[in-house]
Design a protein around this motif. Sequence first.
Motif, mmCIF file in Angstrom:
data_model
loop_
_atom_site.group_PDB
_atom_site.id
_atom_site.type_symbol
_atom_site.label_atom_id
_atom_site.label_comp_id
_atom_site.label_asym_id
_atom_site.label_seq_id
_atom_site.Cartn_x
_atom_site.Cartn_y
_atom_site.Cartn_z
ATOM 1 N N PRO B 264 0.831 -1.206 0.000
ATOM 2 C CA PRO B 264 0.000 0.000 0.000
ATOM 3 C C PRO B 264 0.867 1.258 0.000
ATOM 4 C CG PRO B 264 -0.026 -1.076 2.143
ATOM 5 C CD PRO B 264 0.688 -2.008 1.211
ATOM 6 N N VAL B 265 0.381 2.274 -0.647
ATOM 7 C CA VAL B 265 1.093 3.551 -0.721
ATOM 8 C C VAL B 265 0.341 4.573 0.129
ATOM 9 C CG1 VAL B 265 1.759 5.435 -2.259
ATOM 10 C CG2 VAL B 265 2.103 3.055 -2.959
ATOM 11 N N HIS B 266 1.020 5.116 1.104
ATOM 12 C CA HIS B 266 0.449 6.179 1.937
ATOM 13 C C HIS B 266 0.714 7.528 1.289
ATOM 14 C CE1 HIS B 266 0.893 2.912 4.846
ATOM 15 N NE2 HIS B 266 0.017 3.535 5.615
ATOM 16 N N GLY B 267 -0.176 8.465 1.540
ATOM 17 C CA GLY B 267 0.124 9.849 1.186
ATOM 18 C C GLY B 267 -0.278 10.244 -0.216
ATOM 19 N N LEU B 268 -1.055 9.379 -0.899
ATOM 20 C CA LEU B 268 -1.474 9.747 -2.247
ATOM 21 C C LEU B 268 -2.334 11.009 -2.232
ATOM 22 C CD1 LEU B 268 -1.128 8.721 -5.119
ATOM 23 C CD2 LEU B 268 -3.216 7.392 -4.842
ATOM 24 N N GLY B 269 -2.993 11.253 -1.090
ATOM 25 C CA GLY B 269 -3.788 12.474 -0.956
ATOM 26 C C GLY B 269 -2.964 13.745 -1.153
#
Lengths: 340, 340
Positions: B264-269
Amino acid sequence: MSSSSPNTGREVHLASRPVGEPVAGDFALVEVEVPAPGPGQVLVRNRWMSVDPYMRGRMRDVPSYVPPYAVGDVLTGGAVGEVVASRADGLAEGDLVLHGGGWREWWVGDADRATRLDVPAGVSPSAFLGVLGMTGLTAYAGLVEVAALRPGDAVFVAGASGAVGSVAGQLARLKGASRVVGSAGSPEKVRWLVDELGLDAAFDHHDGPALEQLRRVAPDGVDVCFDNVGGAQLEAALRVLRPHGRVALCGAISTYNDESGGDPVHGLGLAVGKRLTLRGFIVGDHEHLRPRFLEEVGGWLADGALRVRETVHEGIERAPEAFIGLFTGAGGGGKVLVRL
Amino acid sequence: MSSSSPNTGREVHLASRPVGEPVAGDFALVEVEVPAPGPGQVLVRNRWMSVDPYMRGRMRDVPSYVPPYAVGDVLTGGAVGEVVASRADGLAEGDLVLHGGGWREWWVGDADRATRLDVPAGVSPSAFLGVLGMTGLTAYAGLVEVAALRPGDAVFVAGASGAVGSVAGQLARLKGASRVVGSAGSPEKVRWLVDELGLDAAFDHHDGPALEQLRRVAPDGVDVCFDNVGGAQLEAALRVLRPHGRVALCGAISTYNDESGGDPVHGLGLAVGKRLTLRGFIVGDHEHLRPRFLEEVGGWLADGALRVRETVHEGIERAPEAFIGLFTGAGGGGKVLVRL
């Protein structure tokens, strides 16, 4: 206090920076003196103000594309009001104007920071805070420019009952999408999307895993995702997007009360083989589209092809509650406004 | 068996679909009869073959941009060999050709599926499987077209010591990047990136959290990320990318042995406010760049501006080991090849 010569007015200050979901105590209603307009300025009696999810970001003390709100100072945001005194050429008493001095009953400011509105017959001035304003332009820019929507594309709008999403879903249909599906947060909103806004299908994100729901309403996949949600719904979109699919990352309301940049997204690796493009955007970069937008969307609004729902709160004292409701799903969908 | 008239040759079959990291038992070395070329065909004695991370995806039985390999059948991939018999116009005995019939000692196929190579003086024919082939074109397309590199951009190459990454880092520098930084998997590779390939800085991803490492080598942020890794390094890039930054999603070797589409990739926001663009790509969509690519990159290779490292395994029987080593970081960096 008369409409034309106020001594004082009320405004909403940021009392403290919210931690997680904003609460009433983060806001303070303050009575202040209203100054007389100086040379080149106007005094405006605000009639409508907008509350928008992006404002949550400005309540955080971090660098961003707009400066943060200051604790102890008045908030700002979009507002429509009536000029009651003018010391500026080009604006006269009685003119309706759009400006950035919301969250207050009266605004005094430079006339060149206000835009005079010609409100078409049958249209509420509040539309310039919604479908004909920043909200609508966001939907338009996201679809037309960021996601490069083409006639025949299948489109998924994540968060389709919100202010931006409810315009995006309808615009996709009006611009020739082959199929438009959306997500919302209640059975009533799902019915509204399909029965009134003309989406082909919609699902309630409470009804099960987003991927199952999205596969059910878009069994043949989608070409475009207009994302207002992030998290599991964006993940589901990555799975169902077809090759060369495009994602307009408009915002992620599920993440605005979270300091980490949002829930982790699984499956981004799928973007390679499918040649997906994910693009974040903010409406301010797409101002050049405004004339085309006003012509097209204004036309669809006037002829009834485009439907609008507003959730209206009455009185400046209700503005914090209106804002807080954006994050709890308490609202009725569509654009959330405060009438002053 | 003579070079000009083989009766049999060896080739590598997919014995079973790997589960997680591929192992030796997933491959079988098989001796087969070599047919005579038919009309319009050539018989080629392969000299070099390529092993590439993307082949791991083809070992999985899922729809993708290339069809999956069949269990029990010979693998395919890029190879360079010498024509030893021709029944086709335009190709003659002795010609060196590039074609897709790797993983075998001899290839018989239609001449129009082979490209005759003019190998410049001082260049190994193997370069057409690496820096002057699909590998190099991938780096070139990712930087020039997908990430729209501009002179003055600061660039981070995640996985900068691999076949594609080691070309991408150098190309960024040669095309006018203001700063090029990269990540690798050993202190020796980090030194190679800085001392020989001319990167401004590099870090070993084993040395600590990717975000700390990336902030250390790119304290002023980056405009472009060329991503071969995914996961934590991509997350770190999302944090340090400047407004309007671009990410070329070339692949995610950290995820190829994982069915879920990767970590999973965090911080796409963060992509919204920073208006980031993340774009997955595969080289086959960028074939139109090949003439420009060969001219530019061929020139830099010939004049020594661009350095190449090859990790060479000897003999078809070592091909599975060469492939498996792509995922364990066991190799010495650069392009991994098998000499036949």
